[in-house]
Each structure stands twice: as structure tokens, then as C-alpha cells.
Design a protein around this motif. Structure first.
Motif, PDB file in Angstrom:
ATOM      1  N   THR A  86       0.829  -1.203   0.000  1.00  0.00           N
ATOM      2  CA  THR A  86       0.000   0.000   0.000  1.00  0.00           C
ATOM      3  C   THR A  86       0.865   1.255   0.000  1.00  0.00           C
ATOM      4  O   THR A  86       0.614   2.213  -0.753  1.00  0.00           O
ATOM      5  N   MET A  87       1.914   1.249   0.810  1.00  0.00           N
ATOM      6  CA  MET A  87       2.814   2.408   0.884  1.00  0.00           C
ATOM      7  C   MET A  87       3.533   2.631  -0.448  1.00  0.00           C
ATOM      8  O   MET A  87       3.642   3.767  -0.922  1.00  0.00           O
ATOM      9  N   MET A  88       4.003   1.545  -1.068  1.00  0.00           N
ATOM     10  CA  MET A  88       4.699   1.666  -2.344  1.00  0.00           C
ATOM     11  C   MET A  88       3.761   2.197  -3.426  1.00  0.00           C
ATOM     12  O   MET A  88       4.131   3.066  -4.231  1.00  0.00           O
ATOM     13  N   GLY A  89       2.522   1.689  -3.451  1.00  0.00           N
ATOM     14  CA  GLY A  89       1.554   2.133  -4.437  1.00  0.00           C
ATOM     15  C   GLY A  89       1.203   3.598  -4.279  1.00  0.00           C
ATOM     16  O   GLY A  89       1.057   4.329  -5.266  1.00  0.00           O
ATOM     17  N   ASP A  90       1.067   4.053  -3.024  1.00  0.00           N
ATOM     18  CA  ASP A  90       0.787   5.469  -2.787  1.00  0.00           C
ATOM     19  C   ASP A  90       1.938   6.348  -3.266  1.00  0.00           C
ATOM     20  O   ASP A  90       1.710   7.440  -3.808  1.00  0.00           O
ATOM     21  N   LEU A  91       3.168   5.895  -3.070  1.00  0.00           N
ATOM     22  CA  LEU A  91       4.339   6.680  -3.470  1.00  0.00           C
ATOM     23  C   LEU A  91       4.423   6.820  -4.988  1.00  0.00           C
ATOM     24  O   LEU A  91       4.505   7.931  -5.523  1.00  0.00           O
ATOM     25  N   LEU A  92       4.403   5.668  -5.683  1.00  0.00           N
ATOM     26  CA  LEU A  92       4.575   5.695  -7.140  1.00  0.00           C
ATOM     27  C   LEU A  92       3.298   6.130  -7.858  1.00  0.00           C
ATOM     28  O   LEU A  92       3.342   6.903  -8.812  1.00  0.00           O
ATOM     29  N   GLY A  93       2.154   5.622  -7.394  1.00  0.00           N
ATOM     30  CA  GLY A  93       0.898   5.854  -8.092  1.00  0.00           C
ATOM     31  C   GLY A  93       0.289   7.219  -7.852  1.00  0.00           C
ATOM     32  O   GLY A  93      -0.532   7.675  -8.661  1.00  0.00           O
ATOM     33  N   TRP A  94       0.679   7.860  -6.741  1.00  0.00           N
ATOM     34  CA  TRP A  94       0.068   9.169  -6.444  1.00  0.00           C
ATOM     35  C   TRP A  94       1.105  10.280  -6.248  1.00  0.00           C
ATOM     36  O   TRP A  94       1.027  11.310  -6.908  1.00  0.00           O
ATOM     37  N   LYS A 188      -0.004  10.481   4.171  1.00  0.00           N
ATOM     38  CA  LYS A 188      -0.744   9.219   4.286  1.00  0.00           C
ATOM     39  C   LYS A 188       0.219   8.025   4.366  1.00  0.00           C
ATOM     40  O   LYS A 188      -0.006   7.089   5.136  1.00  0.00           O
ATOM     41  N   ILE A 189       1.281   8.063   3.580  1.00  0.00           N
ATOM     42  CA  ILE A 189       2.282   6.994   3.620  1.00  0.00           C
ATOM     43  C   ILE A 189       2.899   6.907   5.017  1.00  0.00           C
ATOM     44  O   ILE A 189       3.060   5.809   5.574  1.00  0.00           O
ATOM     45  N   PHE A 190       3.230   8.056   5.605  1.00  0.00           N
ATOM     46  CA  PHE A 190       3.840   8.087   6.935  1.00  0.00           C
ATOM     47  C   PHE A 190       2.894   7.514   7.982  1.00  0.00           C
ATOM     48  O   PHE A 190       3.305   6.723   8.845  1.00  0.00           O
ATOM     49  N   ILE A 191       1.612   7.896   7.931  1.00  0.00           N
ATOM     50  CA  ILE A 191       0.649   7.390   8.908  1.00  0.00           C
ATOM     51  C   ILE A 191       0.450   5.880   8.746  1.00  0.00           C
ATOM     52  O   ILE A 191       0.337   5.146   9.739  1.00  0.00           O
TER      53      ILE A 191
END
Length: 419
Positions: A86-94, A188-191
Motif C-alpha cells: 500500500t505504501m509503495m503504491g501510494d508513493l509511485l501511483g500518487w 498518508k504513507i507516513f501514517i
């Protein structure tokens, strides 16, 4: 106050702590900037010289990328865990995608941004698992309703972008909003890193797959894919998912162009229609949604799709002289339709799949959905270049097909036990 404390949706939050509650409460971090930008995203491209056909091409190419990402999403989610995927997807995808969008000024940069955003489909599988795997199965409709509510609350920030566009031009305002979006997703990634834990099923799958090669895991799809194709109830829900996905992609991409370029609505008003949509959906989900539980799944979904079809007919025949009232009615009843159909479609799918293979089955279902939908972005762009009403005529046709399919689905045993 007592009735509020005992409201079924409050009980869902009370009964489902940990990952489920955290993901629901974090949803506005994604929803606020998304809803600030969404009404203007297509116009942002169009204003910078991107044509209808090019917009449709970007949609179709990005959906092909989404198919690839969705296909590997289950494997990546099982191997690296729900939380870290989820964290990786948020970083690259958003985060990365929004940074590119913020500086895009030609077809190729918009295409690259869309391709990065497609990586979110890896994250999509992981996020769904993180959201529901440790939740109580009887609360699934409530959990999905909460995710929609959290996103809808964010819509009330949409007038900010409309007011800014009234005072400044569209392009610089949207550029800044994309930068804000990137910052929000970083938070969001940090949380997620600090407050979420790997799910029980996720830990099991990580342990089972840590010594398994990617090739071996891909070969296991030979068993999973036939099991999905042979399950008639899952295939019916997939068909509905495809139709809803196609209609959403086309509507969200071409609604703004249709009402501004054909009906003459001022660009600044685009931010206010999502607010009406949000108000109606919130009232429905909080005040009415739980009262439909006794009606199971099929009848509410069927009713919602019929309302959707009627709303689409209304939009197609909206006269220029009465465009605002007609659009308001379209948005009002369209919101009710979505509030009825989407949470039940999502819950129905999860109740029909094997929980032990949830990640990979969800990934495959997402792959099927986007693969079937991918040609329609270009088709919608081509139709819009001929007549801006035609994409919505196409939506009407596929919604009528969905109505027929929903009439043939069976309510799962879980629904029967809860009645």
C-alpha cells in the motif's frame, strides 16, 4: 445523542479497530485533493491543447498499464505484505504521478503521469486487503459505506478550487492542487507506516510465498483463473464491475467537457456539482442505507441501476436553456444510484470469493475489469469528438445490460442469514 452512538455505522467503527478504522479515517487525505482536482482534470488537459481523441487515448493506454499492474498486484501484495505494498503504491501511483501532472503541458507528460498513476492498481489490491481482512464480515457493507462517506466529506472542499478558478486561471490553480495532492499522499504513507500493521492473512501469505519464485506464483494462476471463470456468481459481479468502471471512467472524463462545451455551463461551477452529489450520498448512506439491509442485494442494486439509467437519459436530453436545473436533477438521483449500488457490489464480491486467496483473486478480478474496460476510453474520446452526447448514450446502453445481469444474480447465503 444516544441514537447517534447506536447508529449502525458508528457500531462498524466501534467493532472494527486497527487497520480498518485507520484506513477509513485517513481516506480524506486522498479524497480532499482528489475532489478538488477531479472536476477540472480533463479541462486541465483540454485547455493545454490535448484533444478529445488524445484524452481517450491516454485513458485506454493507462488502462492497459492498469491491467498489467493489477495482474501482478496479488503476487506483490502476498510477497511484500498488504502494508508495505500500500505504501509503495501510494508513493509511485500518487506522489510521483501528481508531481508529473503538476508540470505537464503536453500529451507525453500527461501520458507518463497517467502511467505512473496506473501503479495505484497494485496498491488497490493491497489497500482493500488491509481495509477488510481483519474486519468482521457482517460489517462489510458498512465498511465500504464508510470509505465512500470519508471520500464524500472531502467533496465539501471542492468549492475552494472553483473559487480560485473564478479569480485566477484554471491551469495554475490545478498545478498547485496537484502539488498539494503529492504532499497529502506523503503524509498518508507516513501514517500507514506508523499506525497500521500487517493483517493476519497477510502474515500467512508472506510466510507461504517468501521462498516461492515469481514464476511459480504466476503458474498458480492456472488454477485460480479457471476457478473464477467457473463461478457464475463471481462472473456476474465482475460483469457489473466492468460496466460500472467503464461508465465511471467515461462520465468522470467527459462530463465536464459536455456541460461546459455543449451546454455552456461556466467552468467554475464544475466544483459545485460534486458537493450536491456528496450531500445526497451522505444523507442516503447515514439515514437510509442500513434500512435497506432487509432487502438483501439484488433488489436494491437493480433499483439503483434503473435510477442511473433514467439519470443518464435526462442528461442526454438536457436543453441548453435549462441546463443547470436538469444537471442538478441528474446529479441528485445519480448520487442515490451510486450509494445504493457500489457498496453492495463491493461487498457481494468479497462474500463470493475464497478469503484464503483474497489478494490474488481480487487482483485477477481487477485485471479482468480493467482489461475489458480498456478499449472504451479511446472509443469514448472518438464518440465525444463526433457529438459530446454520444459517450453518455454508450453509458446508457451498458447500464441497461447491467440491469439485466443484476436480475440474474443470487443473494449470498450470508445475506439470507442476516435478513
Amino acid at each position: 445523542m444516544k441514537s447517534i452512538r447506536n447508529h449502525p455505522l458508528i457500531n462498524v467503527l466501534r467493532n472494527n479497530k486497527g487497520n480498518t478504522r485507520t484506513q477509513i479515517l485517513m481516506e480524506p487525505l486522498w479524497g480532499i485533493p482528489f475532489n478538488l482536482i477531479a472536476p477540472f482534470a480533463t479541462l486541465y488537459m483540454y485547455t493545454q491543447g490535448i484533444t478529445d481523441v488524445q484524452i481517450g487515448l491516454i485513458l485506454s493506454v493507462s488502462m492497459v498499464m492498469q491491467v498489467i499492474c493489477s495482474f501482478f498486484g496479488g503476487i506483490i501484495t502476498d510477497r511484500f505484505g498488504r502494508k508495505h505494498t500500500t505504501m509503495m503504491g501510494d508513493l509511485l501511483g500518487w506522489v510521483i504521478a501528481c508531481l508529473i501532472w503538476a508540470f505537464s503541458n503536453n500529451f507525453w507528460l500527461f501520458l507518463i503521469a497517467a502511467l505512473f498513476n496506473s501503479i495505484d492498481k497494485v496498491n488497490w489490491t493491497a489497500w482493500f486487503c488491509l481495509l477488510i481482512e481483519d474486519a468482521d464480515s457482517k460489517d462489510l457493507v458498512g465498511v465500504y459505506s464508510w470509505t465512500h462517506i470519508a471520500g464524500l466529506v472531502a467533496v465539501f472542499f471542492a468549492p475552494i478550487s472553483g473559487l480560485l478558478i473564478f479569480h485566477y486561471s484554471l491551469v495554475p490553480v490545478v498545478r498547485v492542487l496537484y502539488l498539494i495532492f503529492a504532499i497529502n499522499m506523503s503524509v498518508k504513507i507516513f501514517i500507514t507506516y506508523r499506525c497500521c500493521t500487517e493483517t493476519k492473512r497477510g502474515k500467512i501469505r508472506m510466510e507461504e510465498t517468501k521462498n516461492t519464485s515469481i514464476i511459480t506464483m504466476l503458474n498458480e494462476y492456472k488454477i485460480l483463473i479457471p476457478s473464477i471463470l467457473k463461478n457464475r456468481e463471481i462472473m456476474k459481479v465482475i460483469a457489473i464491475s466492468v460496466i460500472l468502471h467503464v461508465s465511471y471512467v467515461i462520465s468522470s472524463s467527459f462530463f465536464g467537457l459536455y456541460i461546459t462545451q455543449r451546454l455552456g455551463v461556466n467552468q467554475g461551477y464544475l466544483a459545485f456539482f460534486p458537493i450536491l452529489n456528496a450531500i445526497v450520498m451522505l444523507i442516503f448512506m447515514v439515514g437510509i442505507q442500513h434500512r435497506l439491509d432487509s432487502m438483501k442485494f439484488r433488489i436494491p442494486m437493480w433499483s439503483g441501476l434503473i435510477i442511473n439509467a433514467l439519470c443518464t437519459v435526462l442528461l442526454i436530453f438536457t436543453p441548453v436553456s435549462l441546463s443547470i436545473p436538469f444537471i442538478i436533477v441528474h446529479v441528485f438521483f445519480g448520487a442515490i444510484a451510486v450509494a445504493i449500488v457500489v457498496p453492495r457490489k463491493d461487498a457481494l464480491l468479497q462474500l463470493n470469493i475464497n478469503p484464503e486467496e483474497r489478494a490474488r483473486i481480487n487482483a485477477l478480478i481487477t485485471t479482468f475489469t480493467i482489461a475489458f474496460a480498456s478499449p472504451f476510453g479511446y472509443l469514448a474520446g472518438w464518440l465525444s469528438s463526433i457529438d459530446r452526447r454520444l459517450p453518455f448514450v454508450f453509458i446508457l446502453i451498458i447500464i441497461l445490460i447491467a440491469i439485466i445481469i443484476v436480475g440474474r444474480i443470487q443473494d449470498p447465503k450470508f445475506a439470507e442469514e442476516q435478513s
